[in-house]
Design a protein around this motif. Structure first.
Motif, PDB file in Angstrom:
ATOM      1  N   LEU A 154      25.638  41.534 -52.400  1.00  0.00           N
ATOM      2  CA  LEU A 154      25.209  42.474 -51.358  1.00  0.00           C
ATOM      3  C   LEU A 154      24.704  41.677 -50.163  1.00  0.00           C
ATOM      4  O   LEU A 154      23.623  41.080 -50.214  1.00  0.00           O
ATOM      5  CB  LEU A 154      24.091  43.380 -51.892  1.00  0.00           C
ATOM      6  CG  LEU A 154      24.440  44.252 -53.097  1.00  0.00           C
ATOM      7  CD1 LEU A 154      23.217  45.047 -53.540  1.00  0.00           C
ATOM      8  CD2 LEU A 154      25.604  45.188 -52.777  1.00  0.00           C
ATOM      9  N   THR A 179      15.695  41.713 -41.229  1.00  0.00           N
ATOM     10  CA  THR A 179      14.821  41.751 -40.043  1.00  0.00           C
ATOM     11  C   THR A 179      13.509  41.008 -40.275  1.00  0.00           C
ATOM     12  O   THR A 179      12.961  40.417 -39.363  1.00  0.00           O
ATOM     13  CB  THR A 179      14.512  43.205 -39.617  1.00  0.00           C
ATOM     14  OG1 THR A 179      14.035  43.918 -40.759  1.00  0.00           O
ATOM     15  CG2 THR A 179      15.735  43.887 -39.056  1.00  0.00           C
ATOM     16  N   GLN A 199      30.325  47.786 -45.459  1.00  0.00           N
ATOM     17  CA  GLN A 199      29.585  49.007 -45.764  1.00  0.00           C
ATOM     18  C   GLN A 199      29.513  49.920 -44.539  1.00  0.00           C
ATOM     19  O   GLN A 199      29.829  49.503 -43.428  1.00  0.00           O
ATOM     20  CB  GLN A 199      28.192  48.675 -46.275  1.00  0.00           C
ATOM     21  CG  GLN A 199      27.234  48.135 -45.222  1.00  0.00           C
ATOM     22  CD  GLN A 199      25.824  47.968 -45.788  1.00  0.00           C
ATOM     23  OE1 GLN A 199      25.409  46.877 -46.125  1.00  0.00           O
ATOM     24  NE2 GLN A 199      25.091  49.064 -45.864  1.00  0.00           N
ATOM     25  N   LYS A 234      11.751  50.183 -39.330  1.00  0.00           N
ATOM     26  CA  LYS A 234      12.287  48.855 -38.988  1.00  0.00           C
ATOM     27  C   LYS A 234      12.166  48.611 -37.489  1.00  0.00           C
ATOM     28  O   LYS A 234      11.971  49.545 -36.712  1.00  0.00           O
ATOM     29  CB  LYS A 234      13.778  48.764 -39.361  1.00  0.00           C
ATOM     30  CG  LYS A 234      14.067  48.863 -40.844  1.00  0.00           C
ATOM     31  CD  LYS A 234      14.362  47.526 -41.475  1.00  0.00           C
ATOM     32  CE  LYS A 234      14.452  47.692 -42.983  1.00  0.00           C
ATOM     33  NZ  LYS A 234      15.179  46.707 -43.680  1.00  0.00           N
ATOM     34  N   LYS A 259      12.524  36.545 -48.145  1.00  0.00           N
ATOM     35  CA  LYS A 259      12.379  37.794 -47.385  1.00  0.00           C
ATOM     36  C   LYS A 259      11.773  37.518 -46.013  1.00  0.00           C
ATOM     37  O   LYS A 259      12.167  38.110 -45.020  1.00  0.00           O
ATOM     38  CB  LYS A 259      11.460  38.783 -48.123  1.00  0.00           C
ATOM     39  CG  LYS A 259      12.005  39.274 -49.458  1.00  0.00           C
ATOM     40  CD  LYS A 259      13.123  40.279 -49.295  1.00  0.00           C
ATOM     41  CE  LYS A 259      13.606  40.810 -50.629  1.00  0.00           C
ATOM     42  NZ  LYS A 259      14.876  41.527 -50.514  1.00  0.00           N
TER      43      LYS A 259
HETATM   44  P1  UTP Z   1      16.475  44.160 -48.266  1.00  0.00           P
HETATM   45  O1  UTP Z   1      15.942  45.402 -48.829  1.00  0.00           O
HETATM   46  O2  UTP Z   1      15.604  42.958 -48.342  1.00  0.00           O
HETATM   47  O3  UTP Z   1      16.899  44.458 -46.759  1.00  0.00           O
HETATM   48  O4  UTP Z   1      17.865  43.869 -48.956  1.00  0.00           O
HETATM   49  P2  UTP Z   1      17.388  43.509 -45.579  1.00  0.00           P
HETATM   50  O5  UTP Z   1      18.006  44.413 -44.562  1.00  0.00           O
HETATM   51  O6  UTP Z   1      18.253  42.385 -46.060  1.00  0.00           O
HETATM   52  O7  UTP Z   1      16.073  42.816 -45.020  1.00  0.00           O
HETATM   53  P3  UTP Z   1      14.860  43.376 -44.138  1.00  0.00           P
HETATM   54  O8  UTP Z   1      14.198  44.431 -44.985  1.00  0.00           O
HETATM   55  O9  UTP Z   1      15.437  43.923 -42.865  1.00  0.00           O
HETATM   56  O10 UTP Z   1      13.996  42.172 -43.914  1.00  0.00           O
HETATM   57  C1  UTP Z   1      18.048  43.568 -50.307  1.00  0.00           C
HETATM   58  C2  UTP Z   1      19.496  43.222 -50.519  1.00  0.00           C
HETATM   59  O11 UTP Z   1      20.332  44.327 -50.193  1.00  0.00           O
HETATM   60  C3  UTP Z   1      21.272  43.958 -49.186  1.00  0.00           C
HETATM   61  C4  UTP Z   1      20.669  42.750 -48.491  1.00  0.00           C
HETATM   62  O12 UTP Z   1      21.675  41.992 -47.834  1.00  0.00           O
HETATM   63  C5  UTP Z   1      19.998  42.057 -49.658  1.00  0.00           C
HETATM   64  O13 UTP Z   1      20.962  41.353 -50.413  1.00  0.00           O
HETATM   65  N1  UTP Z   1      21.474  45.091 -48.261  1.00  0.00           N
HETATM   66  C6  UTP Z   1      20.413  45.731 -47.721  1.00  0.00           C
HETATM   67  C7  UTP Z   1      22.755  45.454 -47.965  1.00  0.00           C
HETATM   68  O14 UTP Z   1      23.747  44.852 -48.445  1.00  0.00           O
HETATM   69  N2  UTP Z   1      22.935  46.510 -47.111  1.00  0.00           N
HETATM   70  C8  UTP Z   1      21.898  47.179 -46.555  1.00  0.00           C
HETATM   71  O15 UTP Z   1      22.143  48.127 -45.788  1.00  0.00           O
HETATM   72  C9  UTP Z   1      20.604  46.783 -46.872  1.00  0.00           C
END
Ligand code: UTP
Length: 403
Positions: free
Chosen positions: A91, A97, A173, A330, A381
């Protein structure tokens, strides 16, 4: 522009769309406005928290137990891998962010004395299993429209970090518009709304949209191991985990770690109305968070690390079902009413996301499988502090990985 869309814009008094000349809307923006689900805006105004069922503890298969049967599990898992029955899903559509890195998170260089990209480290981890099973494991990488091109080019430039390209697929996605705290859709440019990836819960639907379900069938892939991009110690397609899940008769499995404290901010495995589920840390009452069993360990003491195994036929069964929508705050760059681009320092918008953890509740059963935290959990993170680049580097070093 369709009459109904005009009405939606006017009825919801969209402040960033003021001055829009309906006869002359850029094509891309018009398409986004037409495809947008306007009912999301009601959620912003009427933020009822999701109704949850009755929570009860769910015991995990613990490390001590796993050690005793490790070789049996490993044999079973390796046989499934060799027979090509297991695929891996990375994923990587998130925007990271919190890390504040403006490229795909997997392109982040976690190295100190040498380059070591997050994607590279993950491929190293997968490669170890490939060696052990003596079989390539199909790897499906989910990106978003925002990072798809960069991600593909990055893998190409680095020759897929030594992985066999024929076993790698990318899929994209879906995106949804972000809104400000009053429910106004934000503009990212004059011809586009500020769109965000729709969370990590839609991954299987997006695979189907990309016709990859057909490939799963053709190849005879029965299990998918889904994992996050941001855990650099992630064990992917772990034969012991796969074997244990298959032999348990469960249709899904979740890797879990023992929580470091009752109030640690991770989702914990539980039962919800008798079904496997994940309770968020903020949904636990202090009594539940502190509750212990006779041997003194926490009843809700196993946190999920975003490493799940799903049986493909069950994923097909739930593919069309609606998933709960989460509203997440966000930081989203936007054009203000004067057309100036703003890059907020604090969260300014809501994004609408579905989450993979909600898929567990949609499964009939799930095997929570304990792993050693120090060896398998190094999330990236934040830039500094908890779960950061610093802590992940430290954990990589402790595991003997040169960085
Ligand atoms: P997070 O929940 O940490 O979100 O994703 P994020 O967008 O990467 O980071 P922040 O919150 O903005 O800092 C957990 C996992 O889910 C994937 C991310 O790439 C990570 O592997 N993910 C998250 C997706 O593939 N798609 C999304 O829309 C959100």
């Amino acid at each position: 522009m369709k009459e109904q869309i005009r009405k939606n814009i006017e009825n919801t008094n969209q402040k960033y769309l003021k001055g829009l000349v309906y006869e002359n809307v850029p094509e891309r923006l018009e398409r986004q406005l037409e495809e947008m689900d306007w009912s999301y805006l009601d959620l912003v105004h009427n933020k009822k928290s999701q109704q949850r069922g009755k929570f009860e503890p769910l015991a995990a298969t613990e490390i001590s137990e796993i050690r005793e049967k490790e070789e049996v599990y490993r044999k079973e898992g390796l046989a499934a891998l060799k027979a090509g029955k297991v695929g891996a899903i990375l994923l990587a559509g998130g925007q990271g962010t919190r890390l504040g890195f403006d490229k795909a998170k997997g392109m982040f260089n976690i190295g100190v004395n040498k380059n070591l990209y997050i994607f590279e480290q993950l491929i190293h981890n997968l490669m170890q299993v490939k060696e052990e099973a003596d079989a390539w494991i199909p790897l499906y990488i989910m990106t978003s429209e925002k990072n798809d091109k960069d991600t593909r080019e990055f893998f190409e430039e680095h020759d897929y970090f030594g992985y066999n390209r024929d076993y790698i697929r990318f899929f994209v996605q879906e995106m949804v518009p972000a809104v400000d705290f009053d429910g106004n859709v934000l503009m990212e440019s004059e011809d586009s709304l500020a769109m965000s990836p729709n969370g990590n819960g839609g991954w299987f639907k997006s695979m189907i949209k990309a016709h990859l379900d057909e490939e799963l069938k053709e190849k005879g892939i029965e299990w998918l191991n889904v994992f996050a991009v941001d855990n650099v110690l992630q064990r992917i397609a772990d034969p012991v985990f796969i074997g244990a899940t298959i032999l348990s008769g469960c249709v899904s499995g979740a890797k879990v770690v023992r929580k470091v404290s009752p109030d640690e901010r991770v989702g914990a495995m539980c039962l919800e109305d008798g079904k496997p589920s994940i309770v968020e840390y903020y949904e636990l009452t202090p009594e539940m968070a502190e509750a212990k069993n006779e041997n003194g360990s926490l009843l809700y003491g196993f946190g999920v690390i975003l490493n799940y195994l799903f049986r493909v036929d069950k994923l097909m069964d739930i593919a069309e079902k609606n998933m709960p929508l989460h509203i997440v705050e966000k930081k989203v760059p936007y054009l203000d009413e004067n057309g100036q681009l703003n890059k907020p320092q604090e969260p300014n918008a809501y994004k609408f996301e579905t989450l993979i953890l909600d898929m567990i509740y949609m499964m009939d059963n799930c095997l929570p499988f304990e792993v050693e935290r120090e060896k398998e959990f190094a999330p990236v993170k934040n830039a500094t502090g908890t779960d950061s680049v610093e802590t992940a580097r430290e954990l990589l070093k402790r595991n003997g990985i040169a960085i």
